[in-house]
Design a protein around this motif. Structure first.
Motif, mmCIF file in Angstrom:
data_model
loop_
_atom_site.group_PDB
_atom_site.id
_atom_site.type_symbol
_atom_site.label_atom_id
_atom_site.label_comp_id
_atom_site.label_asym_id
_atom_site.label_seq_id
_atom_site.Cartn_x
_atom_site.Cartn_y
_atom_site.Cartn_z
ATOM 1 N N GLN A 22 0.853 -1.309 0.086
ATOM 2 C CA GLN A 22 0.007 -0.002 -0.056
ATOM 3 C C GLN A 22 0.726 1.278 -0.003
ATOM 4 O O GLN A 22 0.460 2.093 -0.859
ATOM 5 N N LEU A 23 1.958 1.187 0.917
ATOM 6 C CA LEU A 23 2.888 2.602 0.840
ATOM 7 C C LEU A 23 3.582 2.751 -0.424
ATOM 8 O O LEU A 23 3.710 3.808 -0.954
ATOM 9 N N ILE A 24 3.956 1.581 -1.091
ATOM 10 C CA ILE A 24 4.607 1.858 -2.218
ATOM 11 C C ILE A 24 3.741 2.206 -3.583
ATOM 12 O O ILE A 24 4.089 3.041 -4.077
ATOM 13 N N LEU A 25 2.581 1.792 -3.352
ATOM 14 C CA LEU A 25 1.587 2.381 -4.538
ATOM 15 C C LEU A 25 1.297 3.817 -4.019
ATOM 16 O O LEU A 25 1.159 4.660 -5.220
ATOM 17 N N GLU A 26 1.152 3.926 -2.959
ATOM 18 C CA GLU A 26 0.474 5.546 -2.373
ATOM 19 C C GLU A 26 1.853 6.520 -3.056
ATOM 20 O O GLU A 26 1.896 7.490 -3.465
ATOM 21 N N ALA A 27 3.214 5.919 -2.619
ATOM 22 C CA ALA A 27 4.271 6.828 -3.277
ATOM 23 C C ALA A 27 4.226 7.017 -4.442
ATOM 24 O O ALA A 27 4.615 8.311 -4.992
ATOM 25 N N VAL A 28 3.985 5.981 -5.184
ATOM 26 C CA VAL A 28 4.202 6.009 -6.868
ATOM 27 C C VAL A 28 3.140 7.190 -7.135
ATOM 28 O O VAL A 28 3.558 8.060 -7.891
ATOM 29 N N HIS A 29 2.000 7.102 -6.714
ATOM 30 C CA HIS A 29 0.709 8.015 -6.941
ATOM 31 C C HIS A 29 1.346 9.572 -6.408
ATOM 32 O O HIS A 29 1.228 10.427 -7.095
ATOM 33 N N ASP A 30 1.959 9.572 -5.301
ATOM 34 C CA ASP A 30 2.463 11.020 -4.785
ATOM 35 C C ASP A 30 3.291 11.693 -5.512
ATOM 36 O O ASP A 30 3.535 12.807 -5.579
ATOM 37 N N LEU A 31 4.426 10.744 -5.973
ATOM 38 C CA LEU A 31 5.557 11.438 -6.640
ATOM 39 C C LEU A 31 5.373 11.568 -7.962
ATOM 40 O O LEU A 31 6.211 12.381 -8.564
ATOM 41 N N GLY A 32 4.447 11.086 -8.515
ATOM 42 C CA GLY A 32 4.317 11.247 -10.250
ATOM 43 C C GLY A 32 5.346 10.181 -10.720
ATOM 44 O O GLY A 32 5.055 9.017 -10.829
ATOM 45 N N HIS A 33 6.288 10.842 -11.494
ATOM 46 C CA HIS A 33 7.415 9.946 -12.061
ATOM 47 C C HIS A 33 8.721 9.963 -11.027
ATOM 48 O O HIS A 33 8.844 10.928 -10.351
ATOM 49 N N GLU A 37 14.432 3.895 -6.352
ATOM 50 C CA GLU A 37 15.126 4.638 -5.149
ATOM 51 C C GLU A 37 14.317 5.690 -4.712
ATOM 52 O O GLU A 37 14.494 6.014 -3.392
ATOM 53 N N GLN A 38 13.704 6.483 -5.545
ATOM 54 C CA GLN A 38 12.998 7.659 -5.126
ATOM 55 C C GLN A 38 11.727 7.129 -4.091
ATOM 56 O O GLN A 38 11.185 7.710 -3.123
ATOM 57 N N VAL A 39 11.141 6.158 -4.617
ATOM 58 C CA VAL A 39 10.020 5.417 -4.148
ATOM 59 C C VAL A 39 10.329 4.965 -2.764
ATOM 60 O O VAL A 39 9.723 5.030 -1.579
ATOM 61 N N HIS A 40 11.551 4.301 -2.799
ATOM 62 C CA HIS A 40 12.121 3.565 -1.352
ATOM 63 C C HIS A 40 12.443 4.741 -0.387
ATOM 64 O O HIS A 40 12.056 4.538 0.841
ATOM 65 N N HIS A 41 12.956 5.896 -0.830
ATOM 66 C CA HIS A 41 13.204 6.916 0.037
ATOM 67 C C HIS A 41 11.845 7.507 0.875
ATOM 68 O O HIS A 41 11.858 7.676 1.905
ATOM 69 N N GLY A 49 11.678 -0.283 8.118
ATOM 70 C CA GLY A 49 12.109 -1.432 7.787
ATOM 71 C C GLY A 49 11.777 -1.875 6.045
ATOM 72 O O GLY A 49 12.392 -3.015 5.723
ATOM 73 N N VAL A 50 11.267 -1.300 5.166
ATOM 74 C CA VAL A 50 11.124 -1.814 3.946
ATOM 75 C C VAL A 50 12.460 -1.551 2.982
ATOM 76 O O VAL A 50 12.868 -0.562 3.193
ATOM 77 N N ASN A 51 12.811 -2.658 2.504
ATOM 78 C CA ASN A 51 14.214 -2.582 1.923
ATOM 79 C C ASN A 51 13.757 -2.446 0.225
ATOM 80 O O ASN A 51 12.824 -2.467 -0.027
ATOM 81 N N ILE A 52 15.082 -2.069 -0.509
ATOM 82 C CA ILE A 52 14.877 -1.725 -1.763
ATOM 83 C C ILE A 52 14.556 -2.848 -2.833
ATOM 84 O O ILE A 52 13.664 -2.767 -3.637
ATOM 85 N N THR A 53 14.671 -4.096 -2.327
ATOM 86 C CA THR A 53 14.439 -5.207 -3.113
ATOM 87 C C THR A 53 12.886 -5.367 -2.943
ATOM 88 O O THR A 53 12.205 -5.711 -3.976
ATOM 89 N N THR A 54 12.167 -5.087 -1.626
ATOM 90 C CA THR A 54 10.687 -5.283 -1.608
ATOM 91 C C THR A 54 9.997 -4.131 -2.554
ATOM 92 O O THR A 54 8.973 -4.475 -3.181
ATOM 93 N N VAL A 55 10.655 -2.951 -2.562
ATOM 94 C CA VAL A 55 10.149 -2.044 -3.407
ATOM 95 C C VAL A 55 10.214 -2.437 -5.032
ATOM 96 O O VAL A 55 9.139 -2.493 -5.813
ATOM 97 N N TYR A 56 11.272 -2.947 -5.410
ATOM 98 C CA TYR A 56 11.483 -3.452 -7.183
ATOM 99 C C TYR A 56 10.497 -4.745 -7.187
ATOM 100 O O TYR A 56 9.839 -4.476 -8.157
ATOM 101 N N GLY A 76 19.695 4.670 -16.261
ATOM 102 C CA GLY A 76 19.669 4.158 -14.671
ATOM 103 C C GLY A 76 18.403 3.112 -14.626
ATOM 104 O O GLY A 76 18.025 2.777 -15.648
ATOM 105 N N SER A 77 17.825 3.569 -13.571
ATOM 106 C CA SER A 77 16.445 2.717 -12.983
ATOM 107 C C SER A 77 15.516 3.243 -13.958
ATOM 108 O O SER A 77 15.206 4.616 -14.454
ATOM 109 N N PRO A 78 14.353 2.308 -14.134
ATOM 110 C CA PRO A 78 13.219 2.825 -14.732
ATOM 111 C C PRO A 78 12.470 3.976 -13.918
ATOM 112 O O PRO A 78 12.629 3.818 -12.778
ATOM 113 N N THR A 79 11.554 4.490 -14.641
ATOM 114 C CA THR A 79 10.722 5.596 -13.663
ATOM 115 C C THR A 79 9.431 5.044 -13.882
ATOM 116 O O THR A 79 8.658 4.839 -14.969
#
Length: 140
Positions: A22-33, A37-41, A49-56, A76-79
């Motif tokens: 839920q937090l990752i989906l919300e972050a994508v919506h909040d950040l736009g593009h 790594e930005q989502v993880h931050h 406790g959320v690690n970058i592997t979980t985000v990917y 670099g990473s996809p957007t």
């Protein structure tokens, strides 16, 4: 998307709605593009406790579910950005790195021609043009 509809989509695949998803989906919506790594931050500000592997892995799952999509705006990473956002073509400046979106009608004649001559259907939401923005062109 509501928590309920996300939960239903996940349940249909035998998965459950976790706070991290839920937090990752919300972050994508909040950040736009945003890159993973930005989502993880952003997610780590609310759940350390959320690690970058979980985000990917979650971004891949959300894309399979049709909730987010990605494009490559650099080497670099996809957007990632949410599905349902107005479809656009990305213009990426190689000098300053800015990215702007333009209406897909700009490239529609090329897409139509590729379909007519090659049978190739362009996914316009993934199209990016690289070059120099007006400011950087003026400076050089």
């Amino acid at each position: 998307m509501s928590d309920t509809s996300l939960a239903e989509l996940l349940r249909e695949r035998g998965l459950r709605l976790t706070p991290q998803r839920q937090l990752i989906l919300e972050a994508v919506h909040d950040l736009g593009h945003s890159t993973p790594e930005q989502v993880h931050h952003q997610v780590r500000e609310r759940a350390a406790g959320v690690n970058i592997t979980t985000v990917y892995r979650t971004l891949e799952l959300l894309e399979e579910l049709g909730l987010v999509t990605h494009t490559h705006l650099s080497h670099g990473s996809p957007t990632y950005h949410r599905v349902g956002e107005h479809e656009h073509v990305h213009l990426v400046c190689r000098s300053c790195g800015t990215s702007t979106g333009v209406d897909p009608a700009v490239v529609q004649p090329v897409a139509d021609r590729l379909l007519d001559t090659r049978g190739f259907q362009v996914d316009i939401g993934h199209v990016s043009f690289f070059g120099l923005c007006a400011e950087c062109r003026e400076q050089s």
